[in-house]
Scaffold this active site. Structure first.
Site, mmCIF file in Angstrom:
data_model
loop_
_atom_site.group_PDB
_atom_site.id
_atom_site.type_symbol
_atom_site.label_atom_id
_atom_site.label_comp_id
_atom_site.label_asym_id
_atom_site.label_seq_id
_atom_site.Cartn_x
_atom_site.Cartn_y
_atom_site.Cartn_z
ATOM 1 N N TRP A 131 -10.253 27.383 -110.207
ATOM 2 C CA TRP A 131 -11.054 28.600 -110.169
ATOM 3 C C TRP A 131 -10.820 29.417 -108.903
ATOM 4 C CZ3 TRP A 131 -13.463 28.121 -105.616
ATOM 5 C CH2 TRP A 131 -13.714 26.824 -105.149
ATOM 6 N N ASN A 132 -10.191 28.833 -107.876
ATOM 7 C CA ASN A 132 -10.237 29.488 -106.560
ATOM 8 C C ASN A 132 -9.347 30.725 -106.473
ATOM 9 O OD1 ASN A 132 -7.966 27.812 -106.639
ATOM 10 N ND2 ASN A 132 -7.976 27.517 -104.430
ATOM 11 N N LYS A 155 -6.245 26.736 -120.241
ATOM 12 C CA LYS A 155 -7.654 26.411 -120.006
ATOM 13 C C LYS A 155 -8.042 26.863 -118.605
ATOM 14 C CE LYS A 155 -10.286 23.098 -118.658
ATOM 15 N NZ LYS A 155 -11.287 24.011 -118.063
ATOM 16 N N GLY A 206 -5.361 21.815 -109.573
ATOM 17 C CA GLY A 206 -6.721 21.360 -109.324
ATOM 18 C C GLY A 206 -6.725 20.259 -108.292
ATOM 19 N N SER A 207 -7.743 19.418 -108.352
ATOM 20 C CA SER A 207 -7.922 18.408 -107.310
ATOM 21 C C SER A 207 -7.010 17.201 -107.541
ATOM 22 C CB SER A 207 -9.373 17.951 -107.310
ATOM 23 O OG SER A 207 -9.674 17.380 -108.568
ATOM 24 N N GLU A 228 -0.245 20.612 -109.217
ATOM 25 C CA GLU A 228 -0.400 21.335 -107.947
ATOM 26 C C GLU A 228 -1.803 21.027 -107.445
ATOM 27 O OE1 GLU A 228 2.946 24.614 -108.517
ATOM 28 O OE2 GLU A 228 0.988 25.340 -107.904
ATOM 29 N N LEU A 229 -1.861 20.231 -106.404
ATOM 30 C CA LEU A 229 -3.147 19.625 -106.021
ATOM 31 C C LEU A 229 -3.615 20.105 -104.651
ATOM 32 C CD1 LEU A 229 -2.210 16.072 -107.386
ATOM 33 C CD2 LEU A 229 -3.223 18.002 -108.615
ATOM 34 N N CYS A 262 -6.121 26.343 -101.594
ATOM 35 C CA CYS A 262 -5.401 25.070 -101.491
ATOM 36 C C CYS A 262 -4.643 25.014 -100.170
ATOM 37 C CB CYS A 262 -4.447 24.894 -102.654
ATOM 38 S SG CYS A 262 -3.369 26.295 -102.905
ATOM 39 N N GLU A 359 -10.178 16.739 -97.950
ATOM 40 C CA GLU A 359 -10.157 18.194 -98.144
ATOM 41 C C GLU A 359 -11.596 18.727 -98.031
ATOM 42 O OE1 GLU A 359 -8.950 19.715 -102.065
ATOM 43 O OE2 GLU A 359 -7.701 21.183 -101.045
HETATM 44 P P1 NAD Z 1 -10.665 20.303 -110.593
HETATM 45 O O1 NAD Z 1 -9.697 19.189 -110.504
HETATM 46 O O2 NAD Z 1 -12.117 20.000 -110.545
HETATM 47 O O3 NAD Z 1 -10.465 21.137 -111.945
HETATM 48 C C1 NAD Z 1 -9.224 21.743 -112.275
HETATM 49 C C2 NAD Z 1 -9.166 21.954 -113.778
HETATM 50 O O4 NAD Z 1 -9.094 20.692 -114.441
HETATM 51 C C3 NAD Z 1 -10.370 22.674 -114.386
HETATM 52 O O5 NAD Z 1 -9.907 23.575 -115.354
HETATM 53 C C4 NAD Z 1 -11.148 21.519 -115.011
HETATM 54 O O6 NAD Z 1 -11.966 21.924 -116.083
HETATM 55 C C5 NAD Z 1 -10.044 20.623 -115.489
HETATM 56 N N1 NAD Z 1 -10.391 19.209 -115.672
HETATM 57 C C6 NAD Z 1 -11.320 18.472 -115.004
HETATM 58 N N2 NAD Z 1 -11.312 17.193 -115.444
HETATM 59 C C7 NAD Z 1 -10.343 17.117 -116.394
HETATM 60 C C8 NAD Z 1 -9.848 16.058 -117.218
HETATM 61 N N3 NAD Z 1 -10.322 14.812 -117.133
HETATM 62 N N4 NAD Z 1 -8.850 16.332 -118.075
HETATM 63 C C9 NAD Z 1 -8.327 17.584 -118.154
HETATM 64 N N5 NAD Z 1 -8.755 18.613 -117.415
HETATM 65 C C10 NAD Z 1 -9.756 18.391 -116.541
HETATM 66 O O7 NAD Z 1 -10.278 21.340 -109.432
HETATM 67 P P2 NAD Z 1 -10.966 22.728 -109.030
HETATM 68 O O8 NAD Z 1 -12.270 22.471 -108.367
HETATM 69 O O9 NAD Z 1 -10.929 23.668 -110.171
HETATM 70 O O10 NAD Z 1 -9.930 23.286 -107.953
HETATM 71 C C11 NAD Z 1 -9.966 22.958 -106.599
HETATM 72 C C12 NAD Z 1 -8.808 22.052 -106.239
HETATM 73 O O11 NAD Z 1 -7.583 22.655 -106.650
HETATM 74 C C13 NAD Z 1 -8.648 21.850 -104.743
HETATM 75 O O12 NAD Z 1 -8.324 20.512 -104.482
HETATM 76 C C14 NAD Z 1 -7.471 22.769 -104.394
HETATM 77 O O13 NAD Z 1 -6.798 22.405 -103.213
HETATM 78 C C15 NAD Z 1 -6.626 22.633 -105.601
HETATM 79 N N6 NAD Z 1 -5.710 23.765 -105.737
HETATM 80 C C16 NAD Z 1 -4.373 23.533 -105.542
HETATM 81 C C17 NAD Z 1 -3.476 24.580 -105.632
HETATM 82 C C18 NAD Z 1 -2.011 24.373 -105.403
HETATM 83 O O14 NAD Z 1 -1.240 25.291 -105.660
HETATM 84 N N7 NAD Z 1 -1.566 23.230 -104.918
HETATM 85 C C19 NAD Z 1 -3.948 25.877 -105.905
HETATM 86 C C20 NAD Z 1 -5.306 26.066 -106.108
HETATM 87 C C21 NAD Z 1 -6.187 24.998 -106.024
#
Ligand code: NAD
Length: 455
Positions: A131-132, A155, A206-207, A228-229, A262, A359
Site C-alpha cells: 500500500w505504501n 491484488k 510486501g513484508s 520485493e520485501l 521500503c 524494520e
Molecule cells: P504485507 O506483507 O502485509 O502485504 C502485502 C500484500 O500481501 C497485501 O496485498 C496483502 O493483502 C497480501 N497478503 C498478506 N498475506 C498474504 C498471504 N498469506 N497470501 C497472499 N497474499 C497476502 O505488506 P504491506 O504492509 O502491504 O507492505 C509493507 C512492506 O512492504 C514493508 O516491509 C516494505 O518494506 C515492503 N515494501 C517493499 C518494497 C520493495 O520494492 N522492496 C516496496 C514497497 C514496500
C-alpha cells in the site's frame, strides 16, 4: 471490506471482497484472454500503455486525492508518485520493443545453423501489491508485464483498494482488454485464494513475513516467484561532509512518505568527529517538517497507514530508551482521531536495540556514532536485510570503496531513498529475490526460449 481514512478514522467506502469462487472465475477469464493478448502486436499493446499514461495525467488531481485519503500520504507526495509513475512508463515505452526483440546469437558461416533467443510471456501472473507506493510498486509489475503480453491478476493491498480500482478502470479505458487486467479485491485471505490458482508467475511486494509464506507456497510449483520485501537501510555520514546539507538530505530520506518507504533510511551512522554537529543539524531539519492533514499542500508528515504499526513504533522507542538511547524528539503516538506518530529521533543507539534491527516503517530514526569507515561497513552489513545503503562523503574513491563492501541491491553516493527506472530494483538477504525496473525488469516477465535452427 471497510476502507478507512487513516488520518481521521472515517469510513471512505464499504466494498465486497472477492471470495474463493470469484477469484477462480477471474483466473479463468484471464487464462482464456491471455493468448489473444500475447498475439496482439507489441506496438498495439504499447499504444494502450501510452493511453494509460495520458489518463493518469488527466486524472491526477482526483487520483492524488484518493491516494492521500486512503493511505494518509501527504498530497504533494501523492502527486510526486503519480508523476514518477509517468516517468517509469516513459522508460518502458522507450525500451520494451528492443528488450523483447528476438536475438540472433550465432550463425555459422555456411548459413546452416542459426541460434536465437526468443522472449515468451509467462502467461497469467499474480501481482500482489503493497500500500505504501501503490502506483510505483504496482506499476513496476503490471506495466511491463502487460506490455510483454501477460494477463495480470492484480491484488492491491487492502489499504490501497480504491487506488487499485482506479488503476483497473484506467487500464480498461486505455484499451487493455477487461479480462487481461483484473483487480482482485481483498486482504491476505484473498491473496491466499489467488495464489491457489494455477498462475504462471507470482510478483509480490510486501513484508518479509508474508514473502516467506508465499515463497514456501509456490516453491513446489516451479513457477517464477519474485519477492520485493522490506529493508533496514543504512546511511553512513563521513567526517568530510557539509554537515547541515548532509543532515537535511538524510532526514528527508528517513521521513519522506512518513518513513513508510521500503527504501527509507532506517539507520544512520555518523563519523564520531562530526557526530554532535550532525545530530544537532538533523534534529533541526526534522523540527522543520510539518505534520498535519494529508490533503494540505504544506504537510510533509502524514498519517500512519496501518494502525498496528503505532504499537510497533512505540515498542521500538521504549526498548531503545531502556537500553540507553537518548530521545531527542517525539517518542509517541499523537492523540486524537486517526493514526499519528510524532517524528522521532533517538541518539546514542546501538545494535542491541530493536530500532536498529527490525524494520520500523514509520517516522522514527536512530543515530549512532562510529569510529571509522571499517566500523561503519561492519555495522551496515549487520542486518538481515539488504535493499539499499548509502554513504555521504566528498570523496568518490572513499564512497566506492565503502559501498563495494556493503551487501545491498542498490547503493548510493551522496543520495538516498531514490529509485530510477533505468536501474534494476532488487534486494539481497531478507529484502527479496528477483527484480523490477531497467531492461532486466522488462525481460523478467518473459521466459527465454532457445531456438536451434538448422537449415
Ligand atoms: P504485507 O506483507 O502485509 O502485504 C502485502 C500484500 O500481501 C497485501 O496485498 C496483502 O493483502 C497480501 N497478503 C498478506 N498475506 C498474504 C498471504 N498469506 N497470501 C497472499 N497474499 C497476502 O505488506 P504491506 O504492509 O502491504 O507492505 C509493507 C512492506 O512492504 C514493508 O516491509 C516494505 O518494506 C515492503 N515494501 C517493499 C518494497 C520493495 O520494492 N522492496 C516496496 C514497497 C514496500
Amino acid at each position: 471490506m471497510k476502507i478507512l481514512n487513516p488520518a481521521t478514522g472515517a469510513m471512505l467506502a464499504n466494498l465486497a471482497a472477492d471470495s474463493a469462487k470469484t477469484v477462480r472465475a477471474k483466473y479463468e477469464r484471464a487464462r482464456a484472454a491471455q493468448p489473444a493478448w500475447a498475439a496482439t502486436p507489441i506496438r498495439q499493446r504499447l499504444t494502450a500503455i501510452r493511453k494509460f499514461r495520458e489518463i493518469l495525467a488527466d486524472r491526477q488531481p482526483d487520483l492524488a486525492q484518493t491516494l492521500s485519503l486512503e493511505v494518509g500520504k501527504p498530497i504533494r507526495q501523492s502527486r510526486n508518485e503519480l508523476n514518477g509513475l509517468a516517468g517509469r512508463i516513459d522508460f518502458f515505452l522507450e525500451h520494451t520493443e528492443r528488450a523483447l526483440r528476438d536475438e540472433k546469437v550465432f550463425a555459422d558461416p555456411q548459413g546452416k545453423l542459426e541460434e536465437r533467443i526468443g522472449h515468451v510471456p509467462l502467461g497469467v501472473i499474480a501481482n500482489i501489491s503493497a500500500w505504501n507506493y501503490p502506483y510505483f510498486v504496482g506499476g513496476n509489475v503490471f506495466v511491463p508485464a502487460l506490455a510483454a503480453g501477460n494477463a495480470v491478476l492484480y491484488k492491491p493491498s487492502e489499504f490501497a483498494t480504491l487506488t487499485g480500482m482506479h488503476i483497473e478502470d484506467m487500464l480498461h479505458a486505455a484499451g487493455i482488454p477487461d479480462d487481461v487486467f483484473i483487480a482482485v479485491v481483498g486482504d491476505g485471505k484473498t491473496g491466499g485464494a489467488l495464489l491457489r490458482q494455477p498462475v504462471d508467475g507470482v510478483f509480490f511486494t510486501g513484508s518479509y513475513a508474508t514473502g516467506a509464506k508465499i515463497a514456501a507456497s509456490t516453491g513446489r510449483r516451479m513457477i517464477k516467484t519474485q519477492l520485493e520485501l522490506g529493508g533496514k537501510d543504512p546511511i553512513y555520514v563521513c567526517d568530510d561532509v557539509d554537515v547541515p546539507a548532509a543532515a537535511a538530505a538524510v532526514a528527508d530520506g528517513a521521513f519522506y512518505n512518513t518513513g513508510q518507504s521500503c527504501c527509507s533510511v532506517e539507520r544512520v551512522y555518523v563519523h564520531q568527529k562530526i557526530y554532535d554537529a550532525f545530530v544537532a543539524a538533523f534534529v533541526a531539519a526534522v523540527k522543520g517538517f510539518k505534520v498535519g492533514d494529508p490533503l494540505d499542500d504544506a504537510t510533509y508528515i502524514g498519517a500512519i497507514t496501518r494502525k498496528p504499526q503505532l504499537a510497533i513504533l512505540q515498542k521500538q522507542v521504549a526498548d531503545a530508551k531502556k537500553k540507553g538511547a537518548k530521545l531527542l524528539l517525539g517518542g509517541g503516538a499523537i492523540k486524537g482521531r486517526g493514526n499519528w506518530f510524532a517524528p522521532t529521533v533517538l541518539a546514542n543507539v546501538d545494535h542491541s536495540m530493536q530500532l536498529m534491527r527490525d524494520e520500523s516503517f514509520g517516522p522514527i530514526i536512530g543515530l549512532m556514532a562510529v569510529a571509522d569507515d571499517r566500523a561503519a561497513v561492519e555495522l551496515m552489513n549487520d542486518t538481515e536485510f539488504g535493499l539499499t545503503a548509502g554513504v555521504y562523503t566528498t570523496s568518490e574513491k572513499r564512497a566506492k570503496r565503502i559501498l563495494a563492501q556493503v551487501a545491498a541491491g542498490t547503493v548510493y553516493w551522496n543520495c538516498c531513498d531514490r529509485v530510477s527506472p533505468r536501474l534494476p530494483w532488487s534486494g539481497v538477504k531478507h529484502s527479496g529475490i528477483g527484480l523490477t525496473l531497467s531492461t532486466y525488469g522488462i525481460q523478467t516477465f518473459t521466459r527465454p526460449k532457445a531456438w536451434h535452427l538448422r537449415g
